[in-house]
Design an enzyme around this catalytic site. Sequence first.
Site, PDB file in Angstrom:
ATOM      1  N   HIS A  89     -22.070  -0.750   9.114  1.00 23.07           N
ATOM      2  CA  HIS A  89     -23.108  -0.001   9.802  1.00 23.07           C
ATOM      3  C   HIS A  89     -23.962   0.739   8.776  1.00 23.07           C
ATOM      4  O   HIS A  89     -23.604   0.824   7.599  1.00 23.07           O
ATOM      5  CB  HIS A  89     -22.498   1.038  10.753  1.00 23.07           C
ATOM      6  CG  HIS A  89     -21.743   0.459  11.897  1.00 23.07           C
ATOM      7  ND1 HIS A  89     -22.167   0.553  13.200  1.00 23.07           N
ATOM      8  CD2 HIS A  89     -20.561  -0.208  11.944  1.00 23.07           C
ATOM      9  CE1 HIS A  89     -21.300  -0.036  13.999  1.00 23.07           C
ATOM     10  NE2 HIS A  89     -20.299  -0.501  13.261  1.00 23.07           N
ATOM     11  N   TYR A 109     -17.279   7.359  19.362  1.00 21.78           N
ATOM     12  CA  TYR A 109     -17.100   5.955  18.987  1.00 21.78           C
ATOM     13  C   TYR A 109     -16.632   5.240  20.248  1.00 21.78           C
ATOM     14  O   TYR A 109     -15.451   5.255  20.581  1.00 21.78           O
ATOM     15  CB  TYR A 109     -16.088   5.834  17.852  1.00 21.78           C
ATOM     16  CG  TYR A 109     -15.667   4.413  17.527  1.00 21.78           C
ATOM     17  CD1 TYR A 109     -16.623   3.418  17.291  1.00 21.78           C
ATOM     18  CD2 TYR A 109     -14.315   4.065  17.454  1.00 21.78           C
ATOM     19  CE1 TYR A 109     -16.242   2.126  17.004  1.00 21.78           C
ATOM     20  CE2 TYR A 109     -13.927   2.769  17.152  1.00 21.78           C
ATOM     21  CZ  TYR A 109     -14.894   1.805  16.931  1.00 21.78           C
ATOM     22  OH  TYR A 109     -14.521   0.510  16.647  1.00 21.78           O
ATOM     23  N   ASP A 111     -21.591   5.733  17.419  1.00 18.50           N
ATOM     24  CA  ASP A 111     -21.565   4.306  17.699  1.00 18.50           C
ATOM     25  C   ASP A 111     -21.264   4.120  19.179  1.00 18.50           C
ATOM     26  O   ASP A 111     -20.125   4.230  19.607  1.00 18.50           O
ATOM     27  CB  ASP A 111     -20.491   3.644  16.826  1.00 18.50           C
ATOM     28  CG  ASP A 111     -20.405   2.138  17.014  1.00 18.50           C
ATOM     29  OD1 ASP A 111     -21.132   1.604  17.885  1.00 18.50           O
ATOM     30  OD2 ASP A 111     -19.613   1.493  16.309  1.00 18.50           O
TER      31      ASP A 111
END
Length: 511
Positions: free
Chosen positions: A353, A180, A221
């Site tokens: 998301h 992330y 991500d």
Amino acid sequence: MSGNTVPSGSKDQLHARFITFNVNGLRTFFHYQPFSDMNQSLEKAFEYLDADIITLQELKTDRHSITRWGKVNGFYSFISLPQTKRGYSGVGCWVRVLPKEHPLSGALQVIKAEEGITGLLSVKTNRTAVCYRDDPIGSIGGYESLGIDEEDDKEGLYLDSEGRCVMVELACNVVVISVYCPANSSHSVEGASFRIKYLKVLFKRIRNLYKMGKQVVLMGDINVCRDLIDHAEALERASIKISNNTTGFEIESTFPMECKQFILNPDTPFRRILNQMLADSIIAEFAGDGILWDSTRVMQTRKRLKMYTVWNTLKNSRPINYGSRVDYVLCTETLKKLITSADILPDITGSDHCPVYADFDLRSLADNLSPISGKIPRFEARYKFDLLHRNVLEMFGKNGTSRGTGEKRYNVHKKPLVSPKATAKLPEDKLTAGDSVTVSQTTMTRSFPSREYPKLPVKETGTPPLCNHGLEAIQRTSRTQANPGKKFWICKLPKGVSGDKDSSCGFFQWA
């Protein structure tokens, strides 16, 4: 493939599914269908996702709650939490435990696991703690010349203090990285510096692993749009002309130059850093030195536009698909050749998301495995968070068998995930979740129905004015430093493409 492509066809037992999902908080994740019916059970959620490697980002949980998420029947759990900010960030990687007779049981066996990107965080071995890079047995490797102070560990430890990365090495010589990456939402100089440093160190570590002969899957991500076509606002800004024909979207020949300017813009260094890692970058000088392939683009091609993975929920942009693509499953070249399917799953809600997945045929990798010691890395959640001490009631499931042993029967015939749109015409009274039907010579599994994000009630004062559409405006409260708490009216439609009748007209009026 068209923009409406969904996963199709049952994959056989030699195809391993890798899926990544920024859940934006495990607790809120379970507020939305289909996950709201799962009693906050990751086991049920993973059964629905039906993947072998599952990585989640933005867990937003803490050590007090880890007993709920750290023990998932049938999976090994590897979870990293922030050391300073409670309930912030956090990533995890879950690897399915396969029975010995399964053809992929050896290939997907976890042999090493680490927390962070620098190797400087510590893991307990017996009664002592040692940092990963100094562990002669459990070290994944690739720590050389990362661009951090070699004499002082503070910078590296600071990069790894927010629980942003988990690395797992499989016996098939594949290192899976759940990440992330920072976004610098505060737009501060310090945040921008941290973001650039994080990306550079992460990508350098990946290059080092690749030079060691390891294959890499980077999934999660990344918080960067790789190209202009991956960002709705950028597409609108650039005013690129798009025509739609029977074969898909076609882009004018002037597009590559437009995209090159977009990538190399001084205001977007993060996009440049990402493209320098991509072997399929449209910038030839970057592609020549790139080592990662974008699995989604490999299968969906660049003709597919509006393939977004995150949307602004405050502006309700998801229904009109006005978003950006920042979630990826990236892989090195050997794995790129083994991709059998890859796509985004925008109809699965639960977060701002959506999930992204890729299937790999690991047949060739299963024949040459690294030595397997049989020992589970100490970073596994049950050891790291001391979850082995359970009470008697927790030790047994409903059927009297031991829980957490991974001895759950494994379904060797993978079921594809299908968007509700693809099954909307199926007879609702005759099918239940898990049933299969044949649609256009393709076997699909019916998924749970999705629903839009709930619209919270807004407390309004006064008679709403009409916006430029002639619709009643909605009231909002200013959170700016100049007008804190001041009420104003705006168009009720979500922000979208300029001139689109279904998008905001830009109406604004102080209340």
